[in-house]
Design a protein around this motif. Structure first.
Motif, PDB file in Angstrom:
ATOM      1  N   ALA A   6      17.972 -62.845 -33.933  1.00 38.60           N
ATOM      2  CA  ALA A   6      16.724 -62.451 -33.437  1.00 38.60           C
ATOM      3  C   ALA A   6      15.812 -63.388 -32.675  1.00 38.60           C
ATOM      4  CB  ALA A   6      15.972 -62.575 -34.979  1.00 38.60           C
ATOM      5  N   ALA A   7      15.127 -62.916 -32.124  1.00 40.02           N
ATOM      6  CA  ALA A   7      14.359 -63.748 -30.862  1.00 40.02           C
ATOM      7  C   ALA A   7      12.887 -63.762 -31.154  1.00 40.02           C
ATOM      8  CB  ALA A   7      14.455 -62.790 -29.506  1.00 40.02           C
ATOM      9  N   TYR A   8      12.319 -64.869 -30.653  1.00 41.76           N
ATOM     10  CA  TYR A   8      10.746 -65.100 -30.760  1.00 41.76           C
ATOM     11  C   TYR A   8      10.379 -66.243 -29.836  1.00 41.76           C
ATOM     12  CZ  TYR A   8      11.509 -69.419 -33.701  1.00 41.76           C
ATOM     13  OH  TYR A   8      11.841 -70.571 -34.187  1.00 41.76           O
ATOM     14  N   ALA A   9       9.173 -66.715 -29.661  1.00 42.30           N
ATOM     15  CA  ALA A   9       8.676 -67.700 -28.703  1.00 42.30           C
ATOM     16  C   ALA A   9       7.591 -68.361 -29.311  1.00 42.30           C
ATOM     17  CB  ALA A   9       8.340 -67.090 -27.515  1.00 42.30           C
ATOM     18  N   ILE A  10       7.643 -69.716 -28.715  1.00 39.93           N
ATOM     19  CA  ILE A  10       6.321 -70.414 -29.192  1.00 39.93           C
ATOM     20  C   ILE A  10       5.574 -70.722 -27.738  1.00 39.93           C
ATOM     21  CG2 ILE A  10       5.455 -72.716 -30.080  1.00 39.93           C
ATOM     22  CD1 ILE A  10       7.060 -71.100 -32.153  1.00 39.93           C
ATOM     23  N   LEU A  11       4.012 -70.060 -27.774  1.00 40.05           N
ATOM     24  CA  LEU A  11       3.476 -70.805 -26.836  1.00 40.05           C
ATOM     25  C   LEU A  11       2.409 -72.027 -26.857  1.00 40.05           C
ATOM     26  CD1 LEU A  11       1.637 -69.681 -24.293  1.00 40.05           C
ATOM     27  CD2 LEU A  11       0.502 -68.487 -25.639  1.00 40.05           C
ATOM     28  N   ASP A  12       2.455 -72.661 -26.084  1.00 37.68           N
ATOM     29  CA  ASP A  12       1.715 -73.860 -26.125  1.00 37.68           C
ATOM     30  C   ASP A  12       0.457 -73.629 -24.832  1.00 37.68           C
ATOM     31  OD1 ASP A  12       0.820 -76.595 -25.466  1.00 37.68           O
ATOM     32  OD2 ASP A  12       2.312 -77.432 -25.864  1.00 37.68           O
ATOM     33  N   THR A  13      -0.391 -73.376 -25.489  1.00 39.06           N
ATOM     34  CA  THR A  13      -1.932 -73.067 -24.647  1.00 39.06           C
ATOM     35  C   THR A  13      -2.121 -74.328 -23.889  1.00 39.06           C
ATOM     36  OG1 THR A  13      -3.315 -73.472 -26.416  1.00 39.06           O
ATOM     37  CG2 THR A  13      -2.217 -71.325 -26.121  1.00 39.06           C
ATOM     38  N   ASP A  14      -1.869 -75.511 -24.240  1.00 35.83           N
ATOM     39  CA  ASP A  14      -2.269 -76.697 -23.729  1.00 35.83           C
ATOM     40  C   ASP A  14      -1.559 -76.857 -22.450  1.00 35.83           C
ATOM     41  OD1 ASP A  14      -4.161 -77.494 -25.451  1.00 35.83           O
ATOM     42  OD2 ASP A  14      -2.438 -78.552 -26.756  1.00 35.83           O
ATOM     43  N   THR A  15      -0.211 -76.597 -22.195  1.00 35.46           N
ATOM     44  CA  THR A  15       0.634 -76.658 -21.261  1.00 35.46           C
ATOM     45  C   THR A  15       0.664 -75.515 -20.447  1.00 35.46           C
ATOM     46  OG1 THR A  15       2.802 -76.357 -22.345  1.00 35.46           O
ATOM     47  CG2 THR A  15       1.836 -78.780 -22.068  1.00 35.46           C
ATOM     48  N   ASN A  16       0.337 -74.292 -21.084  1.00 39.42           N
ATOM     49  CA  ASN A  16       0.635 -73.035 -20.358  1.00 39.42           C
ATOM     50  C   ASN A  16       2.141 -72.646 -20.077  1.00 39.42           C
ATOM     51  OD1 ASN A  16      -0.395 -70.519 -19.774  1.00 39.42           O
ATOM     52  ND2 ASN A  16      -0.363 -70.886 -17.624  1.00 39.42           N
ATOM     53  N   GLN A  17       2.647 -73.267 -21.314  1.00 35.06           N
ATOM     54  CA  GLN A  17       4.400 -72.904 -21.464  1.00 35.06           C
ATOM     55  C   GLN A  17       4.873 -72.198 -22.688  1.00 35.06           C
ATOM     56  OE1 GLN A  17       5.853 -76.560 -20.574  1.00 35.06           O
ATOM     57  NE2 GLN A  17       5.887 -76.822 -18.391  1.00 35.06           N
TER      58      GLN A  17
END
Length: 221
Positions: free
Chosen positions: A176-187
């Motif tokens: 199963a796939a997912y992601a974590i968005l870090d809006t401070d680093t835009n990564q």
């Protein structure tokens, strides 16, 4: 801010629960669409997403739950939608029908769509991410799903992320796939987690859904 990104759950509750258990602490959780379809746990997945996601956009399967014959030529999709139509409550189907196709998150910094930001249902594969640059003038990034292929890219300092599919990966990795968005680093951090595919396959057989739907989970394609 850290935002959990999940997409294309496709009524696969064991995969969803594995993702939620594996996910580190985030400020909010966002769903990029297709909560239902293919697999045999649509009601449970809708209930779970409604309880935990701060934002959900409408996927193509979510939109066509009332019209499964739109997928008459795709046996797996058609069967999953017919099953969902019967399994979901009236309130759950209404919720799916009222989901937005497009919205923004993180105070308008990121555009959120299920497929293409302009051409509904168009698949945008990783090699085509640069083609999305014209849609990003007003945003730090774009989050999308639909292809079930996990990928991220930075183009002119704009981030484009497909977190992959929770419930039916098609990129050769059956986890199963997912992601974590870090809006401070835009990564974005792309993550995978194993889950009990045998459990889902058993339910597919019990509910008389196409066996190919279960076999695809083992292949990850």
């Amino acid at each position: 801010m850290k935002i959990g990104l999940i997409s294309d759950i496709h009524a696969n509750l064991p995969a969803l629960e594995a993702v939620l258990q594996d996910m580190p602490t985030v400020d909010e959780l966002v769903c990029v669409g297709d909560v239902i379809g293919y697999n045999p746990m649509p009601s449970e997945c809708v209930t779970r997403i409604r309880g935990i996601a701060s934002t959900t956009v409408q996927g193509n399967h979510d939109r066509t739950v009332e019209t499964p014959d739109d997928y008459r030529l795709n046996e797996m999709a058609h069967a999953g939608l017919e099953y969902a139509q019967q399994a979901l409550s009236d309130a759950q189907r209404r919720w799916l029908q009222t989901l937005p196709e497009t919205t923004t998150i993180a105070d308008g910094e990121y555009l959120l769509v299920h497929s293409h930001p302009e051409n509904r249902d168009e698949y945008v594969y990783p090699r085509e991410f640069p083609d999305l640059r014209p849609y990003l003038d007003d945003y730090a990034g774009l989050i999308l799903g639909h292809t079930h292929i996990q990928h991220s890219a930075t183009i002119d300092n704009r981030l484009i992320v497909n977190p992959g599919s929770v419930g039916q990966p098609r990129d050769g990795d059956r986890r199963a796939a997912y992601a974590i968005l870090d809006t401070d680093t835009n990564q974005a951090m792309l993550r995978r987690v194993p889950y009990n595919i045998d459990e889902v396959y058993h339910e597919i057989v019990v509910e008389d859904l196409p066996t190919e739907t279960g076999e695809r989970l083992f292949d990850g394609k």
